[in-house]
Every structure is written in structure tokens, then in C-alpha cells.
Design a protein around this motif. Sequence first.
Motif, PDB file in Angstrom:
ATOM      1  N   SER A 187      51.368  12.961  63.224  1.00 11.39           N
ATOM      2  CA  SER A 187      50.837  11.641  62.874  1.00 11.39           C
ATOM      3  C   SER A 187      50.760  10.724  64.087  1.00 11.39           C
ATOM      4  N   PRO A 218      51.786   4.896  57.024  1.00 10.22           N
ATOM      5  CA  PRO A 218      50.740   3.908  57.272  1.00 10.22           C
ATOM      6  C   PRO A 218      50.903   3.297  58.659  1.00 10.22           C
ATOM      7  N   HIS A 231      42.605   2.936  55.751  1.00  5.81           N
ATOM      8  CA  HIS A 231      43.472   4.001  55.256  1.00  5.81           C
ATOM      9  C   HIS A 231      42.898   4.614  53.983  1.00  5.81           C
ATOM     10  N   PRO A 249      43.989   7.403  51.268  1.00  2.00           N
ATOM     11  CA  PRO A 249      44.921   8.422  50.780  1.00  2.00           C
ATOM     12  C   PRO A 249      44.154   9.692  50.417  1.00  2.00           C
ATOM     13  N   ASP A 252      44.450  -2.429  51.240  1.00  2.67           N
ATOM     14  CA  ASP A 252      44.268  -1.535  52.387  1.00  2.67           C
ATOM     15  C   ASP A 252      45.031  -0.209  52.224  1.00  2.67           C
ATOM     16  N   ARG A 306      47.959   0.598  52.354  1.00  4.42           N
ATOM     17  CA  ARG A 306      49.144   0.865  53.168  1.00  4.42           C
ATOM     18  C   ARG A 306      50.370   0.577  52.303  1.00  4.42           C
ATOM     19  N   SER A 356      54.158   2.249  50.580  1.00  5.99           N
ATOM     20  CA  SER A 356      55.127   3.325  50.430  1.00  5.99           C
ATOM     21  C   SER A 356      55.394   3.500  48.950  1.00  5.99           C
ATOM     22  N   THR A 373      55.148  10.609  48.680  1.00  8.27           N
ATOM     23  CA  THR A 373      54.351   9.863  49.663  1.00  8.27           C
ATOM     24  C   THR A 373      52.878  10.227  49.591  1.00  8.27           C
ATOM     25  N   TRP A 379      47.417   9.903  54.680  1.00  5.94           N
ATOM     26  CA  TRP A 379      46.186   9.131  54.833  1.00  5.94           C
ATOM     27  C   TRP A 379      45.252   9.685  55.895  1.00  5.94           C
ATOM     28  N   LEU A 418      42.634   8.101  58.624  1.00  2.04           N
ATOM     29  CA  LEU A 418      42.407   6.803  59.257  1.00  2.04           C
ATOM     30  C   LEU A 418      40.960   6.777  59.763  1.00  2.04           C
TER      31      LEU A 418
END
Lengths: 319, 341
Positions: free
Chosen positions: B60, B80, B99, B101, B265, B267, B269, B283, B286, B288
Motif C-alpha cells: 500500500s 485510506p 477512494h 472500495p 469520500d 475513507r 474504517s 476492512t 481501495w 486510488l
Amino acid sequence: MAAPPQSRARKFVKLLVNGDQVSHLVTLLFAGSVFLVTVMLVYQLWIHSEPSRGKFGFSFLWKQVWDPVTGEFGAWPFIYGTVVTSIVALLISVPLGVGAAIFLAELAPPRLSNACTFLVELLAAVPSVIYGLLALFTLVPLMRSYIEPFLKKTLGFLPWFTGPAYGLGYLTAALILAIMTFPFIISISRESLLAVPREQREAALALGATQWESTWKVVVPYARLGIIGSVFLALARALGETMAVTMVIGNNTSVHASLLAPGYTIAAVIANEFTEATDAVHLSSLVELGLVLFGLTMVLNAMAQLLILATTGKGSKRD
Amino acid sequence: MTKQVFLTGLLALGTAVALPAAETINAAGATFPGPIYQKWFEEYHKAHPDVQINYQAIGSGGGIRQLTEGTVDFGASDMPMTDEQIKDVVTKRHFKPLHFPTVLGGIVPTYNVAGVNTELKFSGETLAGIFLGDITKWNDAAIKKDNPGVNLPNEDITVAHRSDSSGTSFVFTDYLSKVSPKWKSKVGANTSVNWPVGLGGKGNEGVAGLVKQTPNSIGYVELIYAVQNKMGYGSVKNAAGNFVKADFNTVTEAAAGAAQNMPDDFRVSITSAAGKNAYPISTFTWLLIPDKIENAAKKKAITEFLKWMMAAGQGDAQGLSYAPLPKTVVSKEEKQVALIK
């Protein structure tokens, strides 16, 4: 009239073959590339470690925290782990390697010597990840169930052999490093022992020395430089070894006196954290660790050089 | 820099020779969704031969770095991006990363306790206590309370954690930070943290190896790793007070629970999410995507792929042991595609 092209070409070839100046220049350029690579390496490490150097200064070297969450970084646990594993590894592999080299070069029948040398060269070519896997699946359980409990029982009064026996830790890492470095020591030491002129041995024997006396007091000191070279190569490999060490050292950023405790090395933490480090200070701290490893290698090499000069001044010298 | 230009040039040359008409898109990032991304990009290329997406599973952090440096067309991450990282991209590249998912994952506690063959249960506080080093014995009162009737041995606990920085560690420490104030103040959440106790193993396989080999140990691995290797793992107490075992349904339910308060957006948790059967250590992962893509052909290819991923692509998830996105998240995401200019 100008010289015919054929003779000019011949002249040039002659210059290349016989020309001291040309060969001097060419080899100088080649040697210079070593210098160039080193300078560029240090320059890159220096530039990219700027945020970390600016933030922590020299305290980076002795701080014990390594906390990517709060952005506090110190190199001490890694320096300690690197030095301890390398030194313990060499304490095991140097006597073993030099002893084996003496046997193979001086005492063994040639056929056995050649067979062993072939095996040694094979060992030197095994990739480090294979050694790491071997260590993880065979050495670690062995250490945890037998060797470490035995050390605790017999030498447990010493601070180096206390604490729980995880099987992973400084000692296991040092052992795998010893196994990985000793083919280098044997191979290079044996070559330099074999290069000692026959007259040296004959002279010693003629003076009434036994075969062992001629080997230990004449041949080994004569081959000293080659043997020292092999130790340096082993040291360099031990300091920089990454894969095998990170698999068995336990990757724990605390500092322990006990060799049975888990620790960390510089190369291991760089390999573990570099890919995912996004924070600028974290990233540059990892780069600075590379710089520290570079400095550490120089300091340890210099110290080993001095130590060897101080202890092996005796005997016949080549120069 | 010149090297990068050279390599990209070489790459472009290579693909140009092999696939003259294809639009080549380069992406890099998270390793956890690597297998499904490879499958998606391959399948998408089969259905649309004019689009070729190359994905490098470099981690990441690496994905975010390459996106910031402009060496890839889009990135991928298991955590994120922070506000600071987004600001960095905006100043350097003049676009804002969006972002998206893609799938869901879970992190499960795995253990090796002498004489215990039943499935153990852990509350969040107990897990935090073990990983903080406050709970040191398997027969500690806290573990006994979660597991009535199980005969736990009076043995020291050996903790195993990831030594390499990873999104897995981020999700696990993020969860512990939510359920334990002490963990939050003493350790915190990140891809790599200053672990108070324990041994570090490299990768899921490293942690699994440590747990398997070391008697009376506990560690954490990704759900897909545990499923693929047929490892046993424990259940974890969720915010509703139920002990839940991780599987595709409980992980998707965690996402559905979080979807109601999903920020625009994405982002967010979803650890310790609300929902009766929500698995608490879950989780998103994402993609980007830049909100401004100047090359029109690339823009079309990327937006078309995103739409395909949210529809047909989700069907591939379970086959590769990933949990698919809940419908509410998909419909919200479809609107975000329109933001790509």
C-alpha cells in the motif's frame, strides 16, 4: 606520404599490447569505478536521509525507540543486533573455517580435499533464502527444544543465556550466519594456504619442525593476508545478510543482553518496513539506517584490521 | 528519474510491439487484494482487448508513493490515505485521489495452545491485553471469562505479529485502538507499530509459521490466508456483544453496518462496526483513482473498468475468498465514478 593505414592500425595494436600507459589508464578507470560507486552510494544515502538527520541529529544512533506511529526513530536496537549477531557468527565460523581450510590444504589426502572443496563451493552458492527457510523449519525447533534449554541449564548463570527459549533470537541468527559465512572462509583460506611456496614448508621441515609446527608457524602466517581477506568477506556478508536473518531473529525492537532473546538487525528492518513506509521521516530513517550500516561496516572492518595486526605480527611474512 | 523515464519508455515500447491497439494502464499498490486485481484485470482484458491494465503488488505504501510521484495511472491501498498524503498528491500532481472500495477482508486471531482443540473466543479487551503484554498466561481470568468450560493451561503466552509493514497490521491495531484506550495511548494504529511484546514474522506465512511452531502462541493473519491454508481461528466479540467468527457474510455485514454513516469520500474504517453479526476486524481495500485524467482514452478505460468491477467483478470475489461489497456501498460508489473528469 602518410603511413599506410595497415601500419597505423598495427601501431595502435602494438601500443595497446605493449603500452604501459594505456594499460595503466584503462585499469585505473576500472579501479576508479569502485570509488565512484561508493561515492554515489554514500551521496544518495546522505541526500535521502536528510529529514531524519535533521529531526534527530546524532541522537538517532543511541535512541532505543522505533515507533512509526509517533514518528520517533532510533537506531540502537538495530546496531546492537547487527553487531552482536555478526560477532557471534564470526566467533563460530572463523576457527571452524580456518581449521577446516588448514586440514584441506595441508593435511588431507588430495582426493578428499578436492571432494570437500567441491562441496564447500556448492554451499557458498546456495541462496540465502534457502538457508533462512532451513533455519526456520529445522534449526529453530532444534534450538527451542534442545539447544537453548541445554544452554540455560548449563550456562544459565551467565547473563547471555537467560530468559524464555523461543528458538528465535540473536543466537539462532548468529548460528545461521556462521553456517552461511564459513564456506567463504574455507574456500578463500584454502586457496591462500595452497599458494604458499613449497620451499617455505621444506625449509621449516629441514630445520627440524614437525609437520604441524611447519603448518602453524610458517605456512599459516605466510598465508595470513588471504585468511584475513576471507574473514573480512565473511564479516561483510554477516553484516549485510537480510533474508535468512529476518526469518529467525524474531524482529523485536528491544535490546537484550541474553543471546536467546529476540532482536533485530539493520538489514532486516529495512527489508521489513521499506515497502510500506509512507511517512517521510519513517522512510528517511530507514535510509539513514542504510548509512549507519555503511559506517558500521567501515568501523568494524578497521577494528578487525587492527586486531589482526596486533595479534599476528609473528612468523614469516610475505612482504 | 531518467531511469524511470527509460523504463517506462521501454515498457511502452514492449507493449506497443505486442498489442498495437491496446490502451496500457499502469497501477501499483496493496498486496492483500493482489490476486483478485490480477484476475479482474486479466478478465477485463479478455472482454475488452483494447484495455490492458498492469498491476504491481508492491504494498500500500508503495502504491501511494508511486501515485504521488506520478509513475502510475492509479494506486491501491489497504488503508485510506491521510489528509496530508492527499494534499501532497494535489500539490505535486494537480489532481485529487478518489477512494473506490473494491472488496473486503477480515483479520483473524490464530493460536496454538497445548491441549485446547475447541475454538477459542476473544473479546477486544482481552486481545489488547495479550498484545500489550498485560495478559501473560493462557489461564488468565480474562481469557477464562470469554471461554467458560475450556481447560486452559497455566502456560506463558508467546505473541506473534507481522514484522513487515502491512495493511493487515494497520487494521488489527486500528481495531485494538478502538476497543482499548490503553492500546490507543501506548501503541496506536499504523502499518507498523512499536510492538510491546512478541516475535515478528514476515508476511502472513511468517506469522502462521511462528504460531504453528511455537507452543502456546497467538498471532493474527488475513482471513483469506487462514481459509486457503485451512487454519483454525478464533471468534471475536463485536460491538453488539456477540462472539462472531469471520467469514464472507459476517465481514460483508460489517461493511453494511458501516455503510449508513459512510463519508462521501469512502475513507472509513469499519473495525468494530455496528450490526448483530458484524465481524469486528474487517476492512475495505481501495483503488486510488485520480479525479482528473487528461488522456481521454485512459479516462474512458478506467471509468468503464470501475463500473464493470462493481457489477460483474464482484462475482469473482468469493471464489478467491474475498468478501464482496454490500449493495448500499456499490450504489454510492457508482455516483463517485461521475466525479472523474
